[in-house]
Write a protein that holds these residues in place. Structure first.
Motif, short mmCIF file in Angstrom:
data_model
loop_
_atom_site.label_atom_id
_atom_site.label_comp_id
_atom_site.label_asym_id
_atom_site.label_seq_id
_atom_site.Cartn_x
_atom_site.Cartn_y
_atom_site.Cartn_z
N LYS A 4 -1.55 3.44 -20.47
CA LYS A 4 -2.04 3.81 -19.08
C LYS A 4 -1.36 2.85 -18.15
CE LYS A 4 -6.16 6.11 -20.53
NZ LYS A 4 -7.62 6.03 -20.30
N SER A 5 -0.95 3.40 -17.13
CA SER A 5 -0.62 2.75 -15.80
C SER A 5 -1.93 2.04 -15.01
CB SER A 5 0.17 3.79 -14.71
OG SER A 5 0.55 2.93 -13.68
N LEU A 6 -1.69 1.16 -14.62
CA LEU A 6 -2.75 0.23 -14.05
C LEU A 6 -2.38 0.04 -12.66
CD1 LEU A 6 -3.17 -3.12 -16.51
CD2 LEU A 6 -4.65 -0.69 -16.36
N ASP A 7 -1.41 1.00 -12.09
CA ASP A 7 -1.03 0.89 -10.74
C ASP A 7 -2.06 1.72 -9.98
OD1 ASP A 7 1.89 1.89 -8.97
OD2 ASP A 7 0.50 0.07 -8.49
N LYS A 8 -2.47 1.11 -8.72
CA LYS A 8 -3.38 1.84 -8.06
C LYS A 8 -2.68 2.17 -6.77
CE LYS A 8 -7.31 -1.37 -8.77
NZ LYS A 8 -8.21 -2.23 -8.21
N LEU A 34 -1.52 -12.29 2.01
CA LEU A 34 -1.37 -11.62 0.66
C LEU A 34 -2.82 -11.84 0.28
CD1 LEU A 34 2.23 -11.80 -0.83
CD2 LEU A 34 1.13 -10.35 0.92
N PRO A 35 -3.51 -12.88 0.08
CA PRO A 35 -4.83 -12.96 -0.52
C PRO A 35 -5.99 -12.30 0.11
CG PRO A 35 -3.89 -15.05 -0.81
CD PRO A 35 -2.84 -14.40 0.04
N GLU A 36 -5.63 -12.15 1.46
CA GLU A 36 -6.57 -11.42 2.42
C GLU A 36 -6.32 -9.84 2.32
OE1 GLU A 36 -6.98 -14.18 6.14
OE2 GLU A 36 -5.14 -13.13 5.98
N TRP A 37 -5.05 -9.85 2.15
CA TRP A 37 -4.90 -8.09 2.08
C TRP A 37 -5.38 -7.63 0.64
CZ3 TRP A 37 -3.41 -4.42 5.09
CH2 TRP A 37 -2.71 -3.23 4.78
N MET A 38 -5.18 -8.32 -0.38
CA MET A 38 -5.60 -7.90 -1.87
C MET A 38 -7.09 -7.76 -1.77
SD MET A 38 -3.08 -10.09 -4.25
CE MET A 38 -3.76 -11.65 -3.75
N ARG A 39 -7.82 -8.69 -1.29
CA ARG A 39 -9.14 -8.80 -1.14
C ARG A 39 -9.59 -7.23 -0.07
NH1 ARG A 39 -10.22 -12.61 1.72
NH2 ARG A 39 -11.05 -11.80 3.64
N LEU A 40 -8.90 -7.17 1.01
CA LEU A 40 -9.53 -6.10 1.80
C LEU A 40 -9.08 -4.63 1.33
CD1 LEU A 40 -8.34 -7.51 5.18
CD2 LEU A 40 -10.64 -7.24 4.49
N THR A 41 -8.31 -4.50 0.47
CA THR A 41 -7.77 -3.15 -0.15
C THR A 41 -8.04 -3.19 -1.63
OG1 THR A 41 -5.57 -4.18 -0.70
CG2 THR A 41 -5.62 -3.01 1.61
N THR A 43 -6.82 -4.68 -4.22
CA THR A 43 -5.70 -4.53 -5.19
C THR A 43 -5.59 -5.90 -5.82
OG1 THR A 43 -4.04 -5.04 -3.51
CG2 THR A 43 -4.42 -2.67 -3.85
N SER A 44 -4.74 -6.09 -6.98
CA SER A 44 -4.60 -7.25 -7.66
C SER A 44 -3.39 -7.82 -7.12
CB SER A 44 -4.49 -7.03 -9.25
OG SER A 44 -3.55 -6.20 -9.64
N ARG A 45 -2.74 -9.01 -7.45
CA ARG A 45 -1.59 -9.33 -7.25
C ARG A 45 -0.17 -8.72 -7.75
NH1 ARG A 45 -0.03 -14.07 -4.60
NH2 ARG A 45 -2.26 -14.78 -4.55
N ARG A 50 4.01 -4.74 -7.25
CA ARG A 50 4.94 -3.42 -8.06
C ARG A 50 4.75 -2.47 -6.51
NH1 ARG A 50 1.37 -4.05 -12.40
NH2 ARG A 50 -0.31 -3.03 -11.48
N GLN A 51 4.14 -2.56 -5.60
CA GLN A 51 4.05 -1.75 -4.47
C GLN A 51 5.24 -2.23 -3.54
OE1 GLN A 51 0.19 -2.36 -2.78
NE2 GLN A 51 -0.89 -0.41 -4.04
N VAL A 52 5.41 -3.61 -3.27
CA VAL A 52 6.33 -4.10 -2.62
C VAL A 52 7.84 -3.64 -3.39
CG1 VAL A 52 7.51 -6.08 -1.65
CG2 VAL A 52 5.13 -5.97 -1.34
N LYS A 53 7.94 -3.79 -4.39
CA LYS A 53 9.14 -3.47 -5.23
C LYS A 53 9.43 -2.31 -5.21
CE LYS A 53 11.23 -4.18 -9.80
NZ LYS A 53 11.07 -4.55 -11.11
N ARG A 54 8.47 -1.22 -5.31
CA ARG A 54 8.83 0.32 -5.00
C ARG A 54 9.11 0.64 -3.64
NH1 ARG A 54 3.62 1.38 -8.08
NH2 ARG A 54 2.98 1.91 -5.87
N GLY A 55 8.78 -0.38 -2.61
CA GLY A 55 9.02 0.11 -1.31
C GLY A 55 7.81 0.71 -0.61
N ASP A 56 6.76 0.49 -1.14
CA ASP A 56 5.68 1.36 -0.67
C ASP A 56 4.98 0.56 0.15
OD1 ASP A 56 5.99 3.48 -2.41
OD2 ASP A 56 4.56 2.88 -3.94
N LEU A 57 5.04 -0.81 0.14
CA LEU A 57 4.49 -1.88 1.09
C LEU A 57 5.48 -2.61 1.42
CD1 LEU A 57 1.77 -2.72 2.29
CD2 LEU A 57 1.61 -4.37 0.33
#
Length: 81
Positions: A4-8, A34-41, A43-45, A50-57
């Motif tokens: 299963k994909s763990l991607d959110k 990044l730690p603030e963004w992960m806490r607020l949204t 998401t995990s590191r 993965r979102q950065v690599k895909r171009g989603d972030l």
């Protein structure tokens, strides 16, 4: 075995309106580390990268520090312009 994909995605329940309010709490803020963004949204590191690599972030670098710019929060609908 099916893995299963763990991607959110940003439309997941982990990114509800209460977190969006937290992101918008400081109207003068230009970006989040990044730690603030992960806490607020919620998401995990690995998910964030993965979102950065895909171009989603998109990230900007302030010196050696990667940050999520305010424009990304607006684009993703987490805060109003």
């Amino acid at each position: 075995m099916v893995r299963k994909s763990l991607d959110k995605s940003f439309s997941s329940p982990a990114c509800d309106k209460s977190r969006a309010t937290s992101v918008a709490s400081n109207e003068q803020r230009l970006g989040w580390r990044l730690p603030e963004w992960m806490r607020l949204t919620g998401t995990s590191r690995p998910t964030l990268w993965r979102q950065v690599k895909r171009g989603d972030l998109k990230l900007v670098y302030v010196g050696p520090t990667p940050m999520v710019p305010r424009a990304e929060a607006i684009r993703l609908g987490l805060i109003n312009k």
